[in-house]
Design an enzyme around this catalytic site. Structure first.
Site, short mmCIF file in Angstrom:
data_model
loop_
_atom_site.label_atom_id
_atom_site.label_comp_id
_atom_site.label_asym_id
_atom_site.label_seq_id
_atom_site.Cartn_x
_atom_site.Cartn_y
_atom_site.Cartn_z
N VAL A 202 49.90 18.18 30.26
CA VAL A 202 49.33 17.53 31.45
C VAL A 202 49.29 16.01 31.27
CG1 VAL A 202 47.30 17.39 32.95
CG2 VAL A 202 47.92 19.57 31.88
N GLU A 203 48.94 15.57 30.07
CA GLU A 203 48.75 14.14 29.86
C GLU A 203 50.06 13.35 29.86
OE1 GLU A 203 46.08 12.47 29.84
OE2 GLU A 203 44.51 13.95 29.56
#
Length: 202
Positions: free
Chosen positions: A94-95
């Site tokens: 996600v990051e």
């Protein structure tokens, strides 16, 4: 800060019940993660939407898996050593989509750590080196930070992840509001901004 981190390590719950022998027999790190997952996700519309998104974008997941290959096993072993939930190893999907050189404004690296947090947790930065883009150093700092947040934010791993993403102060205020109102303080019970609640299902 160091004392808070050390204290948080002592209060971390044990991961899923699986022996070291069973783990050593798994020849795929993804299976190793799946066998130890402990964080329960509710079946709500936001999570279903994110699940459907990833199902529609297999090519993206294939690319992420390839990028993760040099780092993922190390991250999983560090989480196991610290007795933290192994699914935290998936946060870089996600990051940064597992890009160790990712830079999105101030945040950088696999874990997209901001400069102040990097300094607080011992990462060095100069003209030639940025510890946030060092997968080994940044993983150690990020896990230290997540342990600190877990201890600070109601000993709830989702609260820790939300604090990591949107600021520990925002989550702490929401927890305090719920405490004053006699309400639960788990992540799904908190009244948070859309930014915080949209991130977590991912």
């Amino acid at each position: 800060l160091a004392e808070a981190i050390a204290d948080s390590v002592q209060h971390v719950p044990v991961s899923a019940d699986i022996s070291q022998t069973e783990l050593s027999e798994l020849d795929d790190v993804w299976h190793r993660i799946a066998r130890q997952m402990t964080i329960v996700a509710p079946d709500n519309s936001d999570i279903r939407a994110q699940r459907a998104f990833y199902q529609r974008h297999q090519k993206f997941l294939d690319q992420v898996s390839t990028r993760a290959e040099p780092f993922l096993y190390h991250i999983v072993l560090e989480l196991e050593k610290r007795r933290m939930p192994v699914e935290l190893a998936l946060l870089p999907i996600v990051e940064s989509a597992f890009n160790p050189l990712a830079q999105a404004g101030a945040p950088a690296g696999l874990w997209q750590m901001v400069p102040q947090t990097a300094r607080n947790f011992g990462l060095k930065r100069n003209d030639w080196y940025d510890g946030r883009k060092d997968p080994i150093a940044s993983t150690a700092a990020t896990l230290d930070y997540l342990q600190y947040l877990y201890n600070m934010l109601g000993q709830d791993w989702l609260n820790a992840v939300a604090g990591y993403n949107s600021g520990e102060g925002n989550i702490e205020k929401a927890i305090n509001r719920n405490k004053q109102a006699g309400l639960p303080i788990d992540f799904w019970s908190l009244k948070l901004s859309r930014k915080s609640t949209a991130y977590m299902p991912k």
